[in-house]
Scaffold this motif. Structure first.
Motif, PDB file in Angstrom:
ATOM      1  N   HIS A   1       0.839  -1.129   0.079  1.00  0.00           N
ATOM      2  CA  HIS A   1       0.175  -0.109  -0.028  1.00  0.00           C
ATOM      3  C   HIS A   1       0.796   1.153  -0.002  1.00  0.00           C
ATOM      4  O   HIS A   1       2.273   1.187   0.118  1.00  0.00           O
ATOM      5  CB  HIS A   1      -0.883  -0.008   1.251  1.00  0.00           C
ATOM      6  CG  HIS A   1      -0.450  -0.386   2.531  1.00  0.00           C
ATOM      7  ND1 HIS A   1       0.629   0.265   3.099  1.00  0.00           N
ATOM      8  CD2 HIS A   1      -0.613  -1.442   3.244  1.00  0.00           C
ATOM      9  CE1 HIS A   1       1.083  -0.197   3.958  1.00  0.00           C
ATOM     10  NE2 HIS A   1       0.391  -1.532   4.155  1.00  0.00           N
ATOM     11  N   GLU A   2       0.205   2.186  -0.032  1.00  0.00           N
ATOM     12  CA  GLU A   2       1.022   3.663  -0.098  1.00  0.00           C
ATOM     13  C   GLU A   2       1.893   3.927   1.201  1.00  0.00           C
ATOM     14  O   GLU A   2       3.062   4.354   1.026  1.00  0.00           O
ATOM     15  CB  GLU A   2       0.051   4.841  -0.278  1.00  0.00           C
ATOM     16  CG  GLU A   2      -0.500   4.927  -1.762  1.00  0.00           C
ATOM     17  CD  GLU A   2       0.505   5.042  -2.739  1.00  0.00           C
ATOM     18  OE1 GLU A   2       1.433   5.889  -2.525  1.00  0.00           O
ATOM     19  OE2 GLU A   2       0.557   4.378  -3.473  1.00  0.00           O
ATOM     20  N   LYS A   3       1.604   3.435   2.100  1.00  0.00           N
ATOM     21  CA  LYS A   3       2.432   3.689   3.402  1.00  0.00           C
ATOM     22  C   LYS A   3       3.589   2.747   3.164  1.00  0.00           C
ATOM     23  O   LYS A   3       4.741   3.247   3.605  1.00  0.00           O
ATOM     24  CB  LYS A   3       1.678   2.992   4.567  1.00  0.00           C
ATOM     25  CG  LYS A   3       2.450   3.171   6.000  1.00  0.00           C
ATOM     26  CD  LYS A   3       1.344   3.161   7.219  1.00  0.00           C
ATOM     27  CE  LYS A   3       2.540   3.063   8.399  1.00  0.00           C
ATOM     28  NZ  LYS A   3       1.705   2.540   9.798  1.00  0.00           N
TER      29      LYS A   3
ATOM     30  N   ALA B   1       5.003   1.844   0.483  1.00  0.00           N
ATOM     31  CA  ALA B   1       5.738   2.638  -0.665  1.00  0.00           C
ATOM     32  C   ALA B   1       6.370   3.834  -0.451  1.00  0.00           C
ATOM     33  O   ALA B   1       7.450   4.092  -0.370  1.00  0.00           O
ATOM     34  CB  ALA B   1       4.930   2.954  -1.949  1.00  0.00           C
TER      35      ALA B   1
ATOM     36  N   LYS C   1      10.003   4.088  -8.255  1.00  0.00           N
ATOM     37  CA  LYS C   1       9.010   3.360  -8.807  1.00  0.00           C
ATOM     38  C   LYS C   1       9.293   3.208 -10.462  1.00  0.00           C
ATOM     39  O   LYS C   1      10.008   3.929 -10.867  1.00  0.00           O
ATOM     40  CB  LYS C   1       7.642   4.217  -8.677  1.00  0.00           C
ATOM     41  CG  LYS C   1       7.035   4.572  -7.699  1.00  0.00           C
ATOM     42  CD  LYS C   1       5.423   5.003  -7.818  1.00  0.00           C
ATOM     43  CE  LYS C   1       5.117   5.266  -6.310  1.00  0.00           C
ATOM     44  NZ  LYS C   1       4.034   4.443  -5.805  1.00  0.00           N
TER      45      LYS C   1
ATOM     46  N   ASN D   1       3.278  -1.075 -10.077  1.00  0.00           N
ATOM     47  CA  ASN D   1       3.262  -0.726  -8.740  1.00  0.00           C
ATOM     48  C   ASN D   1       4.703  -0.847  -8.097  1.00  0.00           C
ATOM     49  O   ASN D   1       5.016  -0.455  -6.995  1.00  0.00           O
ATOM     50  CB  ASN D   1       2.124  -1.240  -8.016  1.00  0.00           C
ATOM     51  CG  ASN D   1       0.868  -0.763  -8.310  1.00  0.00           C
ATOM     52  OD1 ASN D   1       0.813   0.522  -8.845  1.00  0.00           O
ATOM     53  ND2 ASN D   1      -0.099  -1.529  -8.533  1.00  0.00           N
TER      54      ASN D   1
END
Length: 179
Positions: free
Chosen positions: A136-138, A140, A150, A155
């Motif tokens: 998830h974004e956290k 990342a 990236k 993703n």
């Protein structure tokens, strides 16, 4: 009197480790350690490294496996120097810290250890980068903080081996001390 700090060491997951007690707060990562990690090791699909207390309590873990990425997905500056369509990488498949050790920098320590393991491996086989698949974004944001970038049209994130080597110049794996 001078007290010596215990050196941290991640070791391969084994039957002495208390997998059932591990909880990082991400069901997929908890379940993987408890039910799949040992099987992956037996099948030579991935290796699970754990940081554990002397009693077998797992503070955190990470997995490493071989993988490849398409040359077209890496940044253009690196793409020009790569002659092959599929490039060899190490997949940092999972990385998790038990909730009981929140705030201890164990996640950071595990990532550094995984990168150092990969540097050692890269002396024996060709590896262009380390790749991660953040949940998830956290996650990342965690990897981005350490310099992962990236990949295009995916993703996934990666860090080139030359970046890893530069980060650890003059650093000795044996000098890590207990948090």
């Amino acid at each position: 009197m001078q007290l010596r700090k215990k050196t941290l060491e991640a070791v391969r997951l084994n039957s002495a480790h208390k997998k059932k007690e591990f909880s990082c707060g991400e069901k997929a990562l908890d379940d993987y350690l408890k039910t799949q990690a040992g099987q992956d090791q037996k099948r030579n699909v991935a290796v699970c490294f754990v940081l554990a207390e002397d009693d077998g309590t797992i503070k955190g873990y990470y997995t490493l496996a071989s993988d490849n990425i398409n040359r077209e997905n890496i940044p253009e500056a690196r793409r020009k120097a790569m002659p092959y369509k599929n490039l060899p990488v190490v997949l940092l498949g999972r990385l998790a810290r038990d909730q009981r050790y929140k705030g201890t920098d164990i996640g950071h320590w595990l990532l550094v250890d995984a990168l150092k393991q990969t540097m050692t491996i890269s002396k024996t086989i060709g590896i262009m980068a380390v790749v991660v698949d953040p949940l998830h974004e956290k996650a990342a944001a965690f990897y981005e903080k350490f310099g992962f970038v990236k990949l295009r049209d995916t993703n996934r994130m990666f860090m080139a081996m030359e970046t890893i080597r530069d980060a650890f110049k003059g650093d000795d794996k044996g000098e890590r001390e207990k948090q």
